[in-house]
Scaffold this motif. Structure first.
Motif, PDB file in Angstrom:
ATOM      1  N   TRP A  22       0.858  -1.194  -0.011  1.00  0.00           N
ATOM      2  CA  TRP A  22      -0.001   0.023  -0.032  1.00  0.00           C
ATOM      3  C   TRP A  22       0.884   1.216  -0.192  1.00  0.00           C
ATOM      4  N   THR A  23       0.607   2.317  -0.779  1.00  0.00           N
ATOM      5  CA  THR A  23       1.170   3.549  -1.086  1.00  0.00           C
ATOM      6  C   THR A  23       0.251   4.681  -0.829  1.00  0.00           C
ATOM      7  N   LEU A  24       0.543   5.687   0.094  1.00  0.00           N
ATOM      8  CA  LEU A  24      -0.110   6.722   0.456  1.00  0.00           C
ATOM      9  C   LEU A  24       0.125   7.911  -0.825  1.00  0.00           C
ATOM     10  N   PHE A  25      -0.860   8.428  -1.240  1.00  0.00           N
ATOM     11  CA  PHE A  25      -0.983   9.600  -2.039  1.00  0.00           C
ATOM     12  C   PHE A  25      -2.225  10.329  -1.929  1.00  0.00           C
ATOM     13  N   GLY A  26      -2.129  11.849  -1.774  1.00  0.00           N
ATOM     14  CA  GLY A  26      -3.049  12.567  -1.818  1.00  0.00           C
ATOM     15  C   GLY A  26      -4.409  12.182  -1.137  1.00  0.00           C
ATOM     16  N   GLY A  27      -4.251  11.806   0.059  1.00  0.00           N
ATOM     17  CA  GLY A  27      -5.938  11.550   0.790  1.00  0.00           C
ATOM     18  C   GLY A  27      -6.142   9.860   0.567  1.00  0.00           C
ATOM     19  N   SER A  28      -5.334   9.137  -0.278  1.00  0.00           N
ATOM     20  CA  SER A  28      -5.790   7.844  -0.312  1.00  0.00           C
ATOM     21  C   SER A  28      -4.783   6.743  -0.266  1.00  0.00           C
ATOM     22  N   ALA A  29      -5.036   5.734  -0.205  1.00  0.00           N
ATOM     23  CA  ALA A  29      -3.993   4.746  -0.159  1.00  0.00           C
ATOM     24  C   ALA A  29      -4.239   3.687  -1.230  1.00  0.00           C
ATOM     25  N   TYR A  30      -3.176   3.187  -2.013  1.00  0.00           N
ATOM     26  CA  TYR A  30      -3.070   2.462  -3.275  1.00  0.00           C
ATOM     27  C   TYR A  30      -2.385   1.281  -3.198  1.00  0.00           C
ATOM     28  N   PHE A  31      -2.947   0.070  -3.692  1.00  0.00           N
ATOM     29  CA  PHE A  31      -2.362  -1.018  -3.839  1.00  0.00           C
ATOM     30  C   PHE A  31      -2.319  -1.552  -5.238  1.00  0.00           C
ATOM     31  N   VAL A  32      -1.040  -1.740  -5.786  1.00  0.00           N
ATOM     32  CA  VAL A  32      -0.872  -2.310  -7.041  1.00  0.00           C
ATOM     33  C   VAL A  32      -0.464  -3.717  -7.020  1.00  0.00           C
ATOM     34  N   SER A  33      -1.278  -4.366  -7.811  1.00  0.00           N
ATOM     35  CA  SER A  33      -1.171  -5.923  -7.599  1.00  0.00           C
ATOM     36  C   SER A  33       0.139  -6.344  -8.262  1.00  0.00           C
ATOM     37  N   PRO A  34       0.516  -7.529  -7.550  1.00  0.00           N
ATOM     38  CA  PRO A  34       1.818  -8.346  -8.080  1.00  0.00           C
ATOM     39  C   PRO A  34       1.603  -9.476  -9.083  1.00  0.00           C
ATOM     40  N   THR A  35       0.126  -9.831  -9.249  1.00  0.00           N
ATOM     41  CA  THR A  35      -0.315 -10.860  -9.984  1.00  0.00           C
ATOM     42  C   THR A  35      -1.455 -10.169 -10.839  1.00  0.00           C
ATOM     43  N   LYS A  36      -1.686 -11.036 -11.755  1.00  0.00           N
ATOM     44  CA  LYS A  36      -3.097 -10.726 -12.762  1.00  0.00           C
ATOM     45  C   LYS A  36      -4.378 -11.181 -12.489  1.00  0.00           C
TER      46      LYS A  36
END
Length: 142
Positions: A22-36
């Motif tokens: 999880w990465t924080l940016f501009g008031g949100s947290a984001y998760f980029v998947s390692p799989t498809k």
């Protein structure tokens, strides 16, 4: 709710985000998947974490997503009505695209591509932290 319940709810929300990726940016947290996964599977994963697929609201947020350098499912589709694009939060899209689900391409600013929703791609979840209720401060007068 009393202050203790609010505090416990906030702690729970924060603990949910203290997971790798999880990465924080501009008031949100984001998760980029390692799989498809497919678009629907991706969305289900995000929702299981109290998030949803990313809704891109600004050029800054789009540039942030570009930094991951992956083709990723975002929260935009015309699954309900062919040709009528809506974000997962229910807001309509103001830019025209063709059909299917959208992949965020990292190469350029206007880099969204439609794809079959059943295709497997990486995805990006977004959890709006502004929706987390913080306990009210207790002010003491001296």
């Amino acid at each position: 709710k009393n202050l203790t319940e609010e505090r416990d709810e906030l702690k729970k929300e924060i603990n949910n985000l203290e997971q790798p990726g999880w990465t924080l940016f501009g008031g949100s947290a984001y998760f980029v998947s390692p799989t498809k996964r497919t678009w629907e599977e991706s969305r289900s994963y995000c929702q299981s974490k109290g998030a949803d697929l990313m809704v891109i609201n600004s050029i800054e947020e789009q540039n942030f997503a570009n930094n991951f350098r992956k083709y990723m499912w975002i929260g935009l589709s015309d699954l309900e009505t062919e040709g009528k694009w809506k974000w997962v939060d229910g807001t309509p899209l103001t830019t025209r695209f063709t059909h299917r689900c959208l992949i965020k391409n990292f190469n350029s600013e206007g880099s969204w591509n439609d794809a079959e929703c059943g295709n497997e791609n990486y995805w990006i979840c977004e959890k709006n932290l502004n929706s987390i209720k913080c306990p009210s401060p207790i002010w003491r007068h001296r």
